[in-house]
Design an enzyme around this catalytic site. Structure first.
Site, PDB file in Angstrom:
ATOM      1  N   ASP A 108      -1.031   2.200  -5.586  1.00 30.40           N
ATOM      2  CA  ASP A 108      -0.770   0.668  -5.725  1.00 30.40           C
ATOM      3  C   ASP A 108      -2.243   0.026  -6.149  1.00 30.40           C
ATOM      4  O   ASP A 108      -3.281   1.098  -6.001  1.00 30.40           O
ATOM      5  CB  ASP A 108      -0.260   0.035  -4.434  1.00 30.40           C
ATOM      6  CG  ASP A 108      -1.784  -0.041  -3.476  1.00 30.40           C
ATOM      7  OD1 ASP A 108      -2.081   1.262  -2.736  1.00 30.40           O
ATOM      8  OD2 ASP A 108      -2.550  -0.575  -2.453  1.00 30.40           O
ATOM      9  N   ASN A 113      -8.897   3.171  -0.818  1.00 28.48           N
ATOM     10  CA  ASN A 113      -9.492   4.265   0.231  1.00 28.48           C
ATOM     11  C   ASN A 113      -8.958   5.702   0.097  1.00 28.48           C
ATOM     12  O   ASN A 113      -9.270   6.494   0.146  1.00 28.48           O
ATOM     13  CB  ASN A 113      -9.387   4.056   1.773  1.00 28.48           C
ATOM     14  CG  ASN A 113     -10.506   2.594   2.025  1.00 28.48           C
ATOM     15  OD1 ASN A 113     -11.370   2.461   1.366  1.00 28.48           O
ATOM     16  ND2 ASN A 113     -10.350   1.988   2.777  1.00 28.48           N
ATOM     17  N   HIS A 168       1.031  -1.513  -0.519  1.00 27.74           N
ATOM     18  CA  HIS A 168       0.256  -0.106  -0.089  1.00 27.74           C
ATOM     19  C   HIS A 168       0.973   1.346   0.331  1.00 27.74           C
ATOM     20  O   HIS A 168       0.581   2.611  -0.328  1.00 27.74           O
ATOM     21  CB  HIS A 168      -0.824   0.196   1.841  1.00 27.74           C
ATOM     22  CG  HIS A 168      -2.315   0.334   0.874  1.00 27.74           C
ATOM     23  ND1 HIS A 168      -3.227   0.442  -0.022  1.00 27.74           N
ATOM     24  CD2 HIS A 168      -3.363   0.626   2.121  1.00 27.74           C
ATOM     25  CE1 HIS A 168      -4.496   0.801   0.008  1.00 27.74           C
ATOM     26  NE2 HIS A 168      -4.365   1.050   1.686  1.00 27.74           N
ATOM     27  N   ASN A 181      -7.247   6.830   4.369  1.00 24.04           N
ATOM     28  CA  ASN A 181      -8.371   6.532   4.031  1.00 24.04           C
ATOM     29  C   ASN A 181      -9.055   8.404   4.288  1.00 24.04           C
ATOM     30  O   ASN A 181      -9.760   8.568   4.151  1.00 24.04           O
ATOM     31  CB  ASN A 181      -9.087   5.396   4.537  1.00 24.04           C
ATOM     32  CG  ASN A 181      -8.764   5.325   6.577  1.00 24.04           C
ATOM     33  OD1 ASN A 181      -7.937   6.752   6.718  1.00 24.04           O
ATOM     34  ND2 ASN A 181      -9.531   5.358   7.319  1.00 24.04           N
TER      35      ASN A 181
END
Length: 199
Positions: free
Chosen positions: A105, A126, A27, A80
């Site tokens: 990603d 997110n 991520h 997020n």
């Protein structure tokens, strides 16, 4: 509309999560690309005065009229909540939304494959979801493929795991290519960057 006004700065945002525990996660590949770009620009990330982010200011491209003013950013808000820091930086530096680039990603692309585009959906990501909610979808994306999780592994577990040993052998090369694609996008435009780096 996309504008390539040489005088307007660019905001290149590497998406990821802050803290050493997340540093090697899939991520966090956006942070990895941003770190390499900062190194190439000869700058070090510093805390932004006006946003929950780290930034480096500099130029990308050949010296002279071909270079572009760039603000590199890593939101420190967790993935997020990326939209708030990005909008704060965009407004502070007076960056057109079409000059914002998110490096992130992408599950639906094989590991190491790059895809560049302008606008579109968030595909469940997110960080993109937060950015789009905060400023609309008309920003550029450099999508760095990480592939799908194996077997029945949950997506959340997969993206928050480090790259595998086999992937790490090639990761530096792909991060380097990701940084190259950002430089091409900023200096030569989306079509040129897509033809050179979309595989």
């Amino acid at each position: 509309m996309t504008t390539f006004d040489a005088g307007a700065p660019w905001l290149v945002v590497g998406l990821g999560n802050p803290g050493p525990g997340y540093a090697g996660n899939r991520h966090n590949v956006g942070f990895m690309v941003a770190d390499l770009l900062a190194e190439r620009m000869g700058g070090k990330f510093k805390r932004a005065a006006k946003a929950q982010a780290q930034v480096v200011e500099g130029r990308i491209g050949p010296a002279g009229p071909g270079s572009r003013r760039v603000i590199l950013a890593k939101p420190m808000s967790y993935m997020n909540l990326s939209g708030g820091p990005v909008v704060a930086l965009r407004d502070f530096y007076k960056v057109p939304t079409a000059h914002v680039v998110a490096v992130h990603d992408e599950l639906d692309i094989d590991f190491g494959v790059l895809r560049l585009k302008l606008g579109g959906g968030d595909n469940g990501h997110n960080g993109l979801k937060s950015m789009t909610k905060a400023m609309g979808s008309d920003y550029h994306r450099v999508r760095f493929g990480i592939g799908r999780p194996p077997g029945r592994m949950q997506v959340a577990d997969f993206v928050l795991k480090d790259f595998s040993g086999a992937e790490r052998k090639e990761l530096d090369y792909f991060v380097d290519r990701g940084a190259d694609s950002v430089e091409c996008l900023v200096t030569e435009g989306l079509e040129r960057a897509q033809s050179a780096y979309n595989s």
